[in-house]
Motif scaffolding. Structure first.
Motif, PDB file in Angstrom:
ATOM      1  N   ARG A 186       0.310  -1.673  -0.277  1.00  0.00           N
ATOM      2  CA  ARG A 186      -0.066   0.138  -0.023  1.00  0.00           C
ATOM      3  C   ARG A 186       0.959   1.649  -0.271  1.00  0.00           C
ATOM      4  N   GLN A 187       2.486   1.101  -0.618  1.00  0.00           N
ATOM      5  CA  GLN A 187       2.676   2.003  -0.098  1.00  0.00           C
ATOM      6  C   GLN A 187       3.303   3.062  -1.903  1.00  0.00           C
ATOM      7  N   THR A 188       4.048   3.672  -2.320  1.00  0.00           N
ATOM      8  CA  THR A 188       3.777   4.495  -3.641  1.00  0.00           C
ATOM      9  C   THR A 188       5.211   5.073  -4.004  1.00  0.00           C
ATOM     10  N   ILE A 189       5.756   5.181  -5.288  1.00  0.00           N
ATOM     11  CA  ILE A 189       6.870   5.981  -5.799  1.00  0.00           C
ATOM     12  C   ILE A 189       6.548   7.164  -5.573  1.00  0.00           C
ATOM     13  N   LEU A 214      19.296  12.813   5.712  1.00  0.00           N
ATOM     14  CA  LEU A 214      18.298  11.777   6.068  1.00  0.00           C
ATOM     15  C   LEU A 214      16.952  12.295   5.252  1.00  0.00           C
ATOM     16  N   GLU A 215      16.596  10.781   5.236  1.00  0.00           N
ATOM     17  CA  GLU A 215      15.453  10.407   4.216  1.00  0.00           C
ATOM     18  C   GLU A 215      14.313   9.881   5.123  1.00  0.00           C
ATOM     19  N   ILE A 216      13.339  10.405   5.691  1.00  0.00           N
ATOM     20  CA  ILE A 216      12.110   9.009   6.094  1.00  0.00           C
ATOM     21  C   ILE A 216      11.177   8.776   4.723  1.00  0.00           C
ATOM     22  N   GLY A 217      11.623   7.207   5.283  1.00  0.00           N
ATOM     23  CA  GLY A 217      10.166   6.396   4.195  1.00  0.00           C
ATOM     24  C   GLY A 217      11.211   6.807   2.912  1.00  0.00           C
ATOM     25  N   THR A 218      12.352   5.760   2.957  1.00  0.00           N
ATOM     26  CA  THR A 218      13.296   4.660   1.870  1.00  0.00           C
ATOM     27  C   THR A 218      12.242   4.134   0.464  1.00  0.00           C
ATOM     28  N   GLY A 219      11.015   3.221   0.908  1.00  0.00           N
ATOM     29  CA  GLY A 219      10.227   3.253  -0.188  1.00  0.00           C
ATOM     30  C   GLY A 219      10.737   2.397  -0.870  1.00  0.00           C
ATOM     31  N   SER A 220      10.884   2.718  -2.673  1.00  0.00           N
ATOM     32  CA  SER A 220      11.453   2.158  -3.466  1.00  0.00           C
ATOM     33  C   SER A 220      13.145   2.277  -3.868  1.00  0.00           C
ATOM     34  N   GLY A 221      13.403   3.683  -2.993  1.00  0.00           N
ATOM     35  CA  GLY A 221      14.643   3.766  -3.078  1.00  0.00           C
ATOM     36  C   GLY A 221      15.430   5.363  -4.162  1.00  0.00           C
ATOM     37  N   TYR A 222      13.742   5.283  -4.724  1.00  0.00           N
ATOM     38  CA  TYR A 222      14.356   6.559  -5.887  1.00  0.00           C
ATOM     39  C   TYR A 222      14.221   7.745  -5.327  1.00  0.00           C
ATOM     40  N   GLN A 223      14.183   8.516  -4.058  1.00  0.00           N
ATOM     41  CA  GLN A 223      14.367   9.536  -4.050  1.00  0.00           C
ATOM     42  C   GLN A 223      16.200   9.616  -3.524  1.00  0.00           C
ATOM     43  N   ALA A 224      16.182   8.491  -2.709  1.00  0.00           N
ATOM     44  CA  ALA A 224      17.830   8.267  -2.068  1.00  0.00           C
ATOM     45  C   ALA A 224      18.633   8.483  -3.363  1.00  0.00           C
ATOM     46  N   VAL A 240      15.739   5.691   6.007  1.00  0.00           N
ATOM     47  CA  VAL A 240      15.415   4.725   7.224  1.00  0.00           C
ATOM     48  C   VAL A 240      13.499   5.022   6.129  1.00  0.00           C
ATOM     49  N   GLU A 241      13.861   2.867   6.695  1.00  0.00           N
ATOM     50  CA  GLU A 241      12.359   2.543   6.263  1.00  0.00           C
ATOM     51  C   GLU A 241      11.497   2.202   7.072  1.00  0.00           C
ATOM     52  N   ARG A 242      10.734   1.820   7.313  1.00  0.00           N
ATOM     53  CA  ARG A 242       9.051   0.730   8.312  1.00  0.00           C
ATOM     54  C   ARG A 242       9.218  -0.473   8.268  1.00  0.00           C
ATOM     55  N   ILE A 243       8.647  -0.749   6.815  1.00  0.00           N
ATOM     56  CA  ILE A 243       8.504  -1.889   6.279  1.00  0.00           C
ATOM     57  C   ILE A 243       9.593  -2.520   6.121  1.00  0.00           C
ATOM     58  N   PRO A 244      10.343  -3.944   6.477  1.00  0.00           N
ATOM     59  CA  PRO A 244      10.969  -4.846   6.061  1.00  0.00           C
ATOM     60  C   PRO A 244      11.396  -5.085   4.633  1.00  0.00           C
ATOM     61  N   GLY A 301      13.478   0.500  10.795  1.00  0.00           N
ATOM     62  CA  GLY A 301      13.260   1.194  11.573  1.00  0.00           C
ATOM     63  C   GLY A 301      12.055   2.745  11.708  1.00  0.00           C
ATOM     64  N   ASP A 302      11.228   2.854  12.655  1.00  0.00           N
ATOM     65  CA  ASP A 302      10.535   4.053  13.163  1.00  0.00           C
ATOM     66  C   ASP A 302      11.272   5.430  12.684  1.00  0.00           C
ATOM     67  N   GLY A 303      11.130   6.195  12.005  1.00  0.00           N
ATOM     68  CA  GLY A 303      11.060   7.367  11.353  1.00  0.00           C
ATOM     69  C   GLY A 303      11.297   8.308  12.236  1.00  0.00           C
ATOM     70  N   TYR A 304      10.286   8.252  12.859  1.00  0.00           N
ATOM     71  CA  TYR A 304       9.938   9.284  14.059  1.00  0.00           C
ATOM     72  C   TYR A 304      11.288   9.266  14.546  1.00  0.00           C
ATOM     73  N   VAL A 341      10.758  13.960   4.134  1.00  0.00           N
ATOM     74  CA  VAL A 341      10.382  12.945   4.941  1.00  0.00           C
ATOM     75  C   VAL A 341       9.033  12.766   3.641  1.00  0.00           C
ATOM     76  N   THR A 342       8.300  11.666   3.164  1.00  0.00           N
ATOM     77  CA  THR A 342       8.219  11.388   1.945  1.00  0.00           C
ATOM     78  C   THR A 342       6.749  10.818   2.593  1.00  0.00           C
ATOM     79  N   ALA A 343       6.479  10.601   3.536  1.00  0.00           N
ATOM     80  CA  ALA A 343       5.116  10.520   4.377  1.00  0.00           C
ATOM     81  C   ALA A 343       5.193  11.345   4.608  1.00  0.00           C
ATOM     82  N   PHE A 367       2.611   8.694   7.392  1.00  0.00           N
ATOM     83  CA  PHE A 367       3.921   8.238   8.258  1.00  0.00           C
ATOM     84  C   PHE A 367       2.703   7.511   9.507  1.00  0.00           C
ATOM     85  N   VAL A 368       3.727   6.380   9.511  1.00  0.00           N
ATOM     86  CA  VAL A 368       3.641   5.683  10.535  1.00  0.00           C
ATOM     87  C   VAL A 368       4.007   5.615  11.830  1.00  0.00           C
ATOM     88  N   HIS A 369       3.226   6.054  13.333  1.00  0.00           N
ATOM     89  CA  HIS A 369       4.245   5.714  14.226  1.00  0.00           C
ATOM     90  C   HIS A 369       3.463   5.742  15.165  1.00  0.00           C
TER      91      HIS A 369
HETATM   92  N1  SAH Z   1      11.034   8.533  -1.247  1.00  0.00           N
HETATM   93  C1  SAH Z   1      10.477   6.927  -1.575  1.00  0.00           C
HETATM   94  C2  SAH Z   1       8.321   7.490  -1.276  1.00  0.00           C
HETATM   95  C3  SAH Z   1       8.430   5.474  -0.354  1.00  0.00           C
HETATM   96  S1  SAH Z   1       6.192   6.278  -0.242  1.00  0.00           S
HETATM   97  C4  SAH Z   1      10.634   6.574  -2.659  1.00  0.00           C
HETATM   98  O1  SAH Z   1      11.389   7.329  -3.072  1.00  0.00           O
HETATM   99  O2  SAH Z   1      10.372   5.839  -3.120  1.00  0.00           O
HETATM  100  C5  SAH Z   1       6.458   5.990   2.095  1.00  0.00           C
HETATM  101  C6  SAH Z   1       7.354   5.541   2.872  1.00  0.00           C
HETATM  102  O3  SAH Z   1       7.562   6.083   3.746  1.00  0.00           O
HETATM  103  C7  SAH Z   1       6.887   3.713   2.769  1.00  0.00           C
HETATM  104  O4  SAH Z   1       7.514   3.292   2.116  1.00  0.00           O
HETATM  105  C8  SAH Z   1       6.565   3.568   4.569  1.00  0.00           C
HETATM  106  O5  SAH Z   1       6.034   2.341   4.449  1.00  0.00           O
HETATM  107  C9  SAH Z   1       7.524   5.036   4.580  1.00  0.00           C
HETATM  108  N2  SAH Z   1       7.068   5.560   5.941  1.00  0.00           N
HETATM  109  C10 SAH Z   1       6.511   5.838   6.955  1.00  0.00           C
HETATM  110  N3  SAH Z   1       5.981   5.507   8.394  1.00  0.00           N
HETATM  111  C11 SAH Z   1       7.587   5.424   8.472  1.00  0.00           C
HETATM  112  C12 SAH Z   1       7.545   6.181   9.467  1.00  0.00           C
HETATM  113  N4  SAH Z   1       7.192   6.989  10.677  1.00  0.00           N
HETATM  114  N5  SAH Z   1       9.395   5.888   9.083  1.00  0.00           N
HETATM  115  C13 SAH Z   1       9.943   4.844   7.938  1.00  0.00           C
HETATM  116  N6  SAH Z   1       8.931   5.445   7.264  1.00  0.00           N
HETATM  117  C14 SAH Z   1       8.371   5.309   7.067  1.00  0.00           C
END
Ligand code: SAH
Length: 206
Positions: free
Chosen positions: A52-55, A77-87, A100-104, A127-130, A144-146, A201-203
């Motif tokens: 349920r996530q998006t690039i 620092l990026e929070i929400g690695t997702g696909s890795g594209y932004q990184a 940092v990404e929370r979904i393994p 981990g939790d990017g919070y 922060v991408t969420a 953003f899930v915390h």
């Molecule tokens: N920057 C990404 C976009 C990913 S979408 C890209 O370039 O593809 C946002 C991502 O944030 C999702 O993968 C989601 O799992 C993650 N996310 C949401 N809450 C988070 C948190 N508390 N800590 C780390 N990652 C989180």
């Protein structure tokens, strides 16, 4: 749409930073979208990456990256690695990137995609990017991408003086606004960059 057409569109929408445009012209976006979506990789829209996530949409990636106002070799620092594209975009610009990404499963897939595309130097953490990534603070930029209701205080604390944080603020399912927060000592100047739609953003509060 081709990668060239994607860049032309982003440019037409007002992105000027040559560092950002150059990186977006060189990073193969298709390497970060799932099989079955590759033909649409360069369209200016977000794409599903599973769980349920998006690039993010290319224009939004460009706008957020430009707003970080970085110069090469700075730490970001990026929070929400997702696909890795932004990184990958940030790494291609010559930044020292922590993400940092929370979904393994996404954390693992992004790490593989980054390595395969030649960005093995990006440091990824599960981990939790919070809580940010205090070991490498302070950061010249934090992206922060969420979307969260407010900027997490630990992230504000890890931003270097003079640094920028770019973060979508708002509650899930409601109007969100993208903000650029610039740190001046203990003060944060806020500038709105307009309405956006991000995944939440899930915390999980302890
Ligand atoms: N920057 C990404 C976009 C990913 S979408 C890209 O370039 O593809 C946002 C991502 O944030 C999702 O993968 C989601 O799992 C993650 N996310 C949401 N809450 C988070 C948190 N508390 N800590 C780390 N990652 C989180």
């Amino acid at each position: 749409m081709t990668q060239e057409a994607m860049i032309a569109l982003i440019r037409a929408r007002g992105i000027r930073d040559p560092l950002v445009l150059g990186a977006m012209g060189r990073v193969p976006r298709a390497a970060f979208v799932p099989e079955g979506q590759k033909r649409q990789a360069h369209g200016d829209h977000p794409l599903p990456i599973g769980h349920r996530q998006t690039i993010s949409q290319p224009y939004i990636v460009a706008m957020m990256t430009e707003a970080l106002a970085l110069t090469p070799s700075q730490r970001v620092l990026e929070i929400g690695t997702g696909s890795g594209y932004q990184a990958a975009i940030l790494a291609e610009m010559g930044m020292e990137v922590y993400s940092v990404e929370r979904i393994p499963a996404l954390h693992q897939a992004a790490q593989h995609a980054l390595e395969a595309a030649g960005y093995a130097q990006v440091r990824c953490k599960l981990g939790d990017g919070y809580h940010g990534w205090p070991d490498h603070a302070p950061y010249a930029g934090i992206i922060v991408t969420a979307a969260s209701p407010e900027a997490p205080p630990p992230l504000l604390a890890q931003l270097a003086d003079g640094g920028c944080m770019v973060i979508p603020l708002g509650r899930p399912g409601r109007m969100q606004e993208l903000w650029q927060l610039t740190r001046h000592g203990e003060e944060f100047r806020r500038e709105s960059m307009g309405g956006v739609a991000f995944v939440p953003f899930v915390h999980d509060a302890a």
